[in-house]
Structure formats: structure tokens, C-alpha cells
Scaffold this motif. Structure first.
Motif, PDB file in Angstrom:
ATOM      1  N   LEU A  80     -98.634 -19.176  12.164  1.00 42.90           N
ATOM      2  CA  LEU A  80     -98.062 -20.295  12.913  1.00 42.90           C
ATOM      3  C   LEU A  80     -96.885 -20.921  12.164  1.00 42.90           C
ATOM      4  CD1 LEU A  80     -98.410 -21.817  15.514  1.00 42.90           C
ATOM      5  CD2 LEU A  80    -100.008 -23.338  14.361  1.00 42.90           C
ATOM      6  N   HIS A  81     -96.963 -20.938  10.833  1.00 41.19           N
ATOM      7  CA  HIS A  81     -95.859 -21.466  10.038  1.00 41.19           C
ATOM      8  C   HIS A  81     -94.603 -20.603  10.215  1.00 41.19           C
ATOM      9  CE1 HIS A  81     -93.828 -23.532   6.799  1.00 41.19           C
ATOM     10  NE2 HIS A  81     -93.544 -22.361   6.263  1.00 41.19           N
ATOM     11  N   TYR A  82     -94.785 -19.294  10.250  1.00 40.29           N
ATOM     12  CA  TYR A  82     -93.644 -18.401  10.456  1.00 40.29           C
ATOM     13  C   TYR A  82     -93.029 -18.584  11.837  1.00 40.29           C
ATOM     14  CZ  TYR A  82     -95.009 -16.053   6.179  1.00 40.29           C
ATOM     15  OH  TYR A  82     -95.298 -15.777   4.877  1.00 40.29           O
ATOM     16  N   VAL A  83     -93.860 -18.792  12.831  1.00 39.09           N
ATOM     17  CA  VAL A  83     -93.354 -19.019  14.191  1.00 39.09           C
ATOM     18  C   VAL A  83     -92.561 -20.320  14.249  1.00 39.09           C
ATOM     19  CG1 VAL A  83     -94.053 -19.483  16.572  1.00 39.09           C
ATOM     20  CG2 VAL A  83     -95.153 -17.651  15.295  1.00 39.09           C
ATOM     21  N   SER A  84     -93.076 -21.374  13.625  1.00 40.54           N
ATOM     22  CA  SER A  84     -92.360 -22.647  13.642  1.00 40.54           C
ATOM     23  C   SER A  84     -91.041 -22.559  12.878  1.00 40.54           C
ATOM     24  CB  SER A  84     -93.238 -23.767  13.093  1.00 40.54           C
ATOM     25  OG  SER A  84     -93.500 -23.573  11.733  1.00 40.54           O
ATOM     26  N   CYS A  85     -91.012 -21.809  11.788  1.00 36.09           N
ATOM     27  CA  CYS A  85     -89.753 -21.607  11.060  1.00 36.09           C
ATOM     28  C   CYS A  85     -88.747 -20.816  11.883  1.00 36.09           C
ATOM     29  CB  CYS A  85     -90.007 -20.918   9.735  1.00 36.09           C
ATOM     30  SG  CYS A  85     -90.722 -21.993   8.498  1.00 36.09           S
ATOM     31  N   SER A 126     -89.635 -28.833  14.036  1.00 35.73           N
ATOM     32  CA  SER A 126     -90.377 -27.604  14.288  1.00 35.73           C
ATOM     33  C   SER A 126     -90.583 -26.778  13.027  1.00 35.73           C
ATOM     34  CB  SER A 126     -89.685 -26.760  15.351  1.00 35.73           C
ATOM     35  OG  SER A 126     -88.470 -26.269  14.871  1.00 35.73           O
ATOM     36  N   SER A 127     -89.715 -26.925  12.043  1.00 34.99           N
ATOM     37  CA  SER A 127     -89.865 -26.105  10.838  1.00 34.99           C
ATOM     38  C   SER A 127     -90.559 -26.838   9.700  1.00 34.99           C
ATOM     39  CB  SER A 127     -88.507 -25.595  10.372  1.00 34.99           C
ATOM     40  OG  SER A 127     -87.687 -26.675  10.018  1.00 34.99           O
ATOM     41  N   SER A 128     -90.868 -28.120   9.895  1.00 38.14           N
ATOM     42  CA  SER A 128     -91.556 -28.846   8.826  1.00 38.14           C
ATOM     43  C   SER A 128     -93.065 -28.688   8.974  1.00 38.14           C
ATOM     44  CB  SER A 128     -91.170 -30.327   8.864  1.00 38.14           C
ATOM     45  OG  SER A 128     -91.724 -30.945   9.999  1.00 38.14           O
TER      46      SER A 128
END
Length: 83
Positions: free
Chosen positions: A4-9, A64-66
Motif C-alpha cells: 500500500l505504501h508503494y501504491v501511495s508513492c 498521498s505519498s506521506s
């Protein structure tokens, strides 16, 4: 890190990539397409609209990336607008 972190980044990068042309055209004083143009999708918006739209998209990129919660993004937005 979770997927999920990769998707948000990824989406944060997509938003910031979209914000750059709006900021550049606004600083050059040239009109550029935005969702608020008339007719929608074909017309050009003023440099003022583009700098505001670019700022909004940049804020979405930061949010979105934090890793922080949505409430932190709302606080950041309020602080940015207040000065």
C-alpha cells in the motif's frame, strides 16, 4: 514496507508530475488547460487558475505519498492557506 505504501508513492508521483506543467505555465504567464477551462477539456485557463490548481495537486501529492493520517494532511493544507 507494505504494498500500500508503494501504491501511495506511485500516486504521489503521478500527482506531482501533473502539477509541474501547471506551475511552469503559470510562472510564464501563459494559459494552459485545466479541468476548469471552457469548454471543458479543450479550452485554456488563466495563469492564476493554473497556479491554484497546481498547488492543490501538489498538496494531494504530499498527502498521498506521506505515511501520516489524513487529518495531518488537512492541517498542512490549512497552514499552507493561512500563510
Amino acid at each position: 514496507m507494505s504494498w500500500l505504501h508503494y501504491v501511495s508513492c506511485f500516486f504521489g508521483g503521478a500527482f506531482i508530475t501533473n502539477a509541474i506543467p501547471h506551475f511552469v505555465s503559470a510562472t510564464m504567464g501563459q494559459p494552459f488547460q485545466s479541468p476548469f477551462a471552457t469548454p471543458s477539456g479543450e479550452g485554456l485557463s488563466s495563469s492564476t487558475v493554473n497556479v491554484l490548481w497546481g498547488a492543490l495537486i501538489s498538496q494531494w501529492a504530499i498527502c498521498s505519498s506521506s505515511k501520516s493520517a489524513i487529518s495531518t494532511c488537512v492541517i498542512q493544507s490549512a497552514q499552507q492557506l493561512s500563510g
